[in-house]
Design a protein around this motif. Structure first.
Motif, PDB file in Angstrom:
ATOM      1  N   ARG A 117       0.825  -1.216   0.000  1.00  0.00           N
ATOM      2  CA  ARG A 117       0.000   0.000   0.000  1.00  0.00           C
ATOM      3  C   ARG A 117       0.858   1.265   0.000  1.00  0.00           C
ATOM      4  O   ARG A 117       0.327   2.357   0.098  1.00  0.00           O
ATOM      5  N   PRO A 147      -2.347   4.376   0.059  1.00  0.00           N
ATOM      6  CA  PRO A 147      -2.421   5.388   1.124  1.00  0.00           C
ATOM      7  C   PRO A 147      -1.065   6.040   1.377  1.00  0.00           C
ATOM      8  O   PRO A 147      -1.004   7.165   1.868  1.00  0.00           O
ATOM      9  N   LYS A 353       0.950  -1.165   5.294  1.00  0.00           N
ATOM     10  CA  LYS A 353       0.289   0.147   5.347  1.00  0.00           C
ATOM     11  C   LYS A 353       0.646   0.834   6.658  1.00  0.00           C
ATOM     12  O   LYS A 353       0.453   0.257   7.721  1.00  0.00           O
ATOM     13  N   ASP A 354       1.138   2.045   6.570  1.00  0.00           N
ATOM     14  CA  ASP A 354       1.489   2.778   7.784  1.00  0.00           C
ATOM     15  C   ASP A 354       1.209   4.265   7.619  1.00  0.00           C
ATOM     16  O   ASP A 354       1.961   5.111   8.079  1.00  0.00           O
ATOM     17  N   TRP A 355       0.148   4.582   6.930  1.00  0.00           N
ATOM     18  CA  TRP A 355      -0.263   5.970   6.824  1.00  0.00           C
ATOM     19  C   TRP A 355      -1.731   6.001   6.444  1.00  0.00           C
ATOM     20  O   TRP A 355      -2.184   5.141   5.676  1.00  0.00           O
ATOM     21  N   GLN A 356      -2.481   6.934   7.023  1.00  0.00           N
ATOM     22  CA  GLN A 356      -3.868   7.113   6.613  1.00  0.00           C
ATOM     23  C   GLN A 356      -4.026   8.540   6.117  1.00  0.00           C
ATOM     24  O   GLN A 356      -4.118   9.472   6.909  1.00  0.00           O
ATOM     25  N   PRO A 357      -3.985   8.719   4.804  1.00  0.00           N
ATOM     26  CA  PRO A 357      -4.084  10.078   4.282  1.00  0.00           C
ATOM     27  C   PRO A 357      -5.490  10.640   4.475  1.00  0.00           C
ATOM     28  O   PRO A 357      -6.464   9.889   4.536  1.00  0.00           O
TER      29      PRO A 357
ATOM     30  N   LEU B  47      -5.223   3.699  13.235  1.00  0.00           N
ATOM     31  CA  LEU B  47      -5.968   3.639  11.975  1.00  0.00           C
ATOM     32  C   LEU B  47      -5.010   3.638  10.783  1.00  0.00           C
ATOM     33  O   LEU B  47      -5.293   3.062   9.744  1.00  0.00           O
ATOM     34  N   ARG B  48      -3.841   4.280  10.950  1.00  0.00           N
ATOM     35  CA  ARG B  48      -2.882   4.335   9.842  1.00  0.00           C
ATOM     36  C   ARG B  48      -2.393   2.944   9.443  1.00  0.00           C
ATOM     37  O   ARG B  48      -1.893   2.751   8.337  1.00  0.00           O
ATOM     38  N   ARG B  49      -2.540   1.967  10.348  1.00  0.00           N
ATOM     39  CA  ARG B  49      -2.103   0.609  10.037  1.00  0.00           C
ATOM     40  C   ARG B  49      -3.231  -0.267   9.482  1.00  0.00           C
ATOM     41  O   ARG B  49      -2.990  -1.393   9.078  1.00  0.00           O
ATOM     42  N   GLN B  53      -8.846  -0.979   2.352  1.00  0.00           N
ATOM     43  CA  GLN B  53      -9.275  -1.793   1.211  1.00  0.00           C
ATOM     44  C   GLN B  53      -9.524  -3.237   1.639  1.00  0.00           C
ATOM     45  O   GLN B  53     -10.166  -3.994   0.937  1.00  0.00           O
ATOM     46  N   LEU B  85      -9.853  11.496  11.285  1.00  0.00           N
ATOM     47  CA  LEU B  85      -9.449  10.093  11.445  1.00  0.00           C
ATOM     48  C   LEU B  85     -10.457   9.343  12.317  1.00  0.00           C
ATOM     49  O   LEU B  85     -10.803   8.191  12.039  1.00  0.00           O
ATOM     50  N   LEU B  88     -13.503   8.603  10.337  1.00  0.00           N
ATOM     51  CA  LEU B  88     -13.195   7.530   9.377  1.00  0.00           C
ATOM     52  C   LEU B  88     -13.237   6.169  10.085  1.00  0.00           C
ATOM     53  O   LEU B  88     -13.797   5.199   9.560  1.00  0.00           O
TER      54      LEU B  88
END
Lengths: 366, 260
Positions: A117, A147, A353-357, B47-49, B53, B85, B88
């Motif tokens: 990701r 992301p 995945k290590d970011w949530q834009p 949440l960033r992890r 999807q 966040l 979300l």
């Protein structure tokens, strides 16, 4: 107005340090500039095992046992620059390509199917052939899938970085290559990249434009490595001071063979390379350290235990999947699944995945 | 018969006083065993992890059913980012609890209290159970309570530092002065004895991540922390004797008065 930032370039003599100076530097939570010089000294090299132990403990404390995997996607290799060391330089004979947006989307799908990701988007520097608008189109296409979408393209203006962030880019990777102006001039004799200061100030422009993460680096092999690594640390510190919330990462790519056939005037031996990487961890305890597939599997597998926190996997340095258009030869050809398996075998967790834009388009897609 | 030591948070009755983190584990598949060893009921996830999807894969897949999910806003640098966040996370079905984490300092990772108060106000109004991570400051704690926080979560020491209750005196003031909501000590607790110390002081609970996740044996360390938390809590309930500077003789020095 304050003076523009200039990297400190210390003479060789500044890297002579006593064992006591190395001890003092190792004991500091946040070393100062002369401590970093001591950590890079020949004396510190003789005590590499001590440095490695402290670096491994710092990495464990701040990053735990998780390691981020990502992959690059080269979308174009047209380039006006004449960088002496680069396979994409204007004077190198090689097929020149630019992926269509359909091809970019297809490559994005192929990469996303591996589970990754985080993506690094790369081009050469040819505004007429693959300019900012094309890059923005690529970002918009790829952002819903990735992301973590980092740019490794030519230095942009602050306004263009803001447009990139708006389109969905989340990070910048931009290597100064060398902080020594005379060496920089010699290595970048012509083309827009010859502008040392425009490149030096690009990470700050990106941060000011709202990109939350930047990765800095020097290309090892141009000049004696200690001076450049110290300047890199100082650059990271400068950005952290100016933008305290910025995520600053670092990387030390080593020159690799490529189609242009350039030989590094100051090749960096494996032991010195490991020394430089662990010194970076000690100087920048919280910084992500990226290790590319320019390095051999054995070295990467070792450094991921000590200091490296971001690794590329399933790498192609060709434009899309087009054979013959490689920027340089890679040394670690392992797939995403193979890299993930290697990490698990070492008791480490591969993180995809290590970011949530955030951003309206992104939140709606989510 | 001994009464069960339960407590209330966000409309739920909890028996465990050890909250867990998930961020630094080498192998997330050990999470069920870690949760069981800790006896934990609340677990925080960045949440960033979470892969939006494929939210059912990755860390969420390993969290045992029935645990209260506490999504955190790691990566947020402003109140607005934290709020978005949190929304979300709720939209994704991660529940309505949120740990607010707003950090604009990459060196010490200290939370921004002012922005945290602003985000708490907005999210509490929207019905979230808000657990704000904060630097232990009395004024900020009072503002968080006024803003609708369900608890306040002062840091014992900077994240990941394992330095224990470096902020002990400031946390003691919060414990003394804030009675409207529970105080949960978060960050910096590197050893079970650190957690025991926080509980002895009267903290309602502790949140531990780094010390458990980076231990050679996270399951055993989770159990050790559970025992530390339980021991500290029991000591607090038992009534801790006051600490004195001078010695206090077991036989009273003025005992001779009795015989006069």
């Amino acid at each position: 107005m304050s003076q523009p930032w200039t990297p400190p370039l210390l003479p060789d003599a500044a890297f002579e340090a006593s064992s006591q100076a190395v001890d003092r530097a190792l004991s500091r939570a946040f070393p100062r500039l002369m401590d970093v010089a001591a950590l890079l000294s020949p004396e510190a090299s003789r005590r590499l095992e001590d440095l490695a132990a402290v670096a491994a403990a710092q990495t464990l404390r701040h990053f735990g046992r998780s390691r981020l995997l990502f992959t690059p996607l080269y979308v174009a290799n047209f380039c006006q620059n004449h960088c002496r060391y680069c396979g994409y330089a204007a004077h190198v004979a090689m097929p020149r390509l630019r992926l269509s947006l359909e091809e970019v989307a297809a490559e994005g799908e192929r990469i996303a199917a591996t589970g990754l990701r985080h993506l690094l988007l790369l081009t050469g520097e040819a505004p007429q052939r693959a300019g900012v608008d094309y890059i923005l189109d690529c970002i918009r296409l790829l952002a819903p899938r990735f992301p973590g979408l980092a740019l490794e393209v030519f230095a942009l203006t602050e306004a263009d970085y803001a447009r990139a962030a708006q389109a969905g880019a989340t990070a910048l990777t931009l290597y100064q290559e060398t902080y020594v102006p005379s060496v920089y001039r010699a290595m970048h004799p012509a083309g827009p990249k010859a502008n040392y200061r425009f490149r030096l100030e690009a990470p700050a422009r990106a941060a000011a434009a709202g990109l939350p993460s930047v990765t800095l680096g020097v290309l090892l092999g141009f000049s004696p490595w200690r001076q450049d690594v110290l300047a890199l640390v100082a650059h990271a510190w400068h950005l952290l001071e100016r933008f305290p919330g910025l995520e600053v990462g670092v990387s030390l790519p080593r020159l690799r063979p490529h189609a242009g056939g350039f030989a590094a005037p100051y090749p960096v031996a494996d032991r010195d390379f490991v020394h430089a990487i662990v010194a970076l961890r000690l100087a920048l305890p919280m910084a992500g350290i990226t290790l590319s597939t320019r390095e051999a599997p054995r070295l990467r597998d070792g450094l991921v235990r000590l200091a490296a926190t971001k690794l590329s996997a399933g790498v192609r340095t060709s434009v899309g999947s087009v054979a013959g258009s490689e920027q340089f030869a890679i040394c670690d050809t392992r797939s995403v699944a193979e890299m993930a398996a290697m990490l698990r075998q070492q008791g480490l967790q591969p993180v995809f995945k290590d970011w949530q834009p955030l951003g309206e388009a992104r939140e709606q897609a989510a | 018969m001994e009464r069960e030591d339960v407590w209330e948070l966000g409309g739920r009755t909890l028996t465990s006083r050890l909250f867990l983190g998930t961020g630094k584990l080498g192998d997330e598949s050990c999470l069920p065993a870690v949760c069981a060893a800790a006896g934990a009921e609340v677990i925080t996830v960045a949440l960033r992890r979470v892969d939006l999807q494929a939210p059912d894969q990755g860390v969420l897949a390993h969290i045992p059913d029935g645990m209260i999910l506490l999504p955190n806003t790691s990566g947020a640098r402003t109140a607005d980012e934290a709020v978005r966040l949190a929304r979300l996370a709720r939209a994704m079905g991660c529940g309505h609890w949120v740990k607010i984490e707003i950090i604009r300092d990459a060196r010490y990772l200290l939370p921004d209290n002012e922005a945290t108060v602003r985000a708490t106000e907005i999210l509490a109004r929207e019905g979230f159970v808000v657990l704000p991570y904060m630097s232990p400051d009395l004024y900020a704690a009072r503002s968080l309570v006024d803003a609708g926080a369900a608890a306040v979560m002062p840091l014992g020491a900077p994240i990941g530092s394992n330095r224990g209750l470096a902020t002990r005196e400031l946390i003691a003031i919060l414990l003394e002065e804030i009675s409207a909501v529970p105080i949960i000590v978060d960050a910096g607790l590197g050893r079970p004895s650190h957690a025991a110390e926080a509980m002895e002081m009267g903290a309602a609970a502790c949140l531990v991540n780094t010390a458990i996740a980076t231990a050679e044996d996270p399951v055993a360390m989770a159990r050790a922390f559970a025992l530390g938390v339980a021991g500290g809590r029991l000591a607090y309930l038992a009534g801790m004797p006051a600490v004195r500077q001078q010695a206090s003789a077991s036989s009273p020095l003025t005992g001779f008065l009795e015989g006069l």
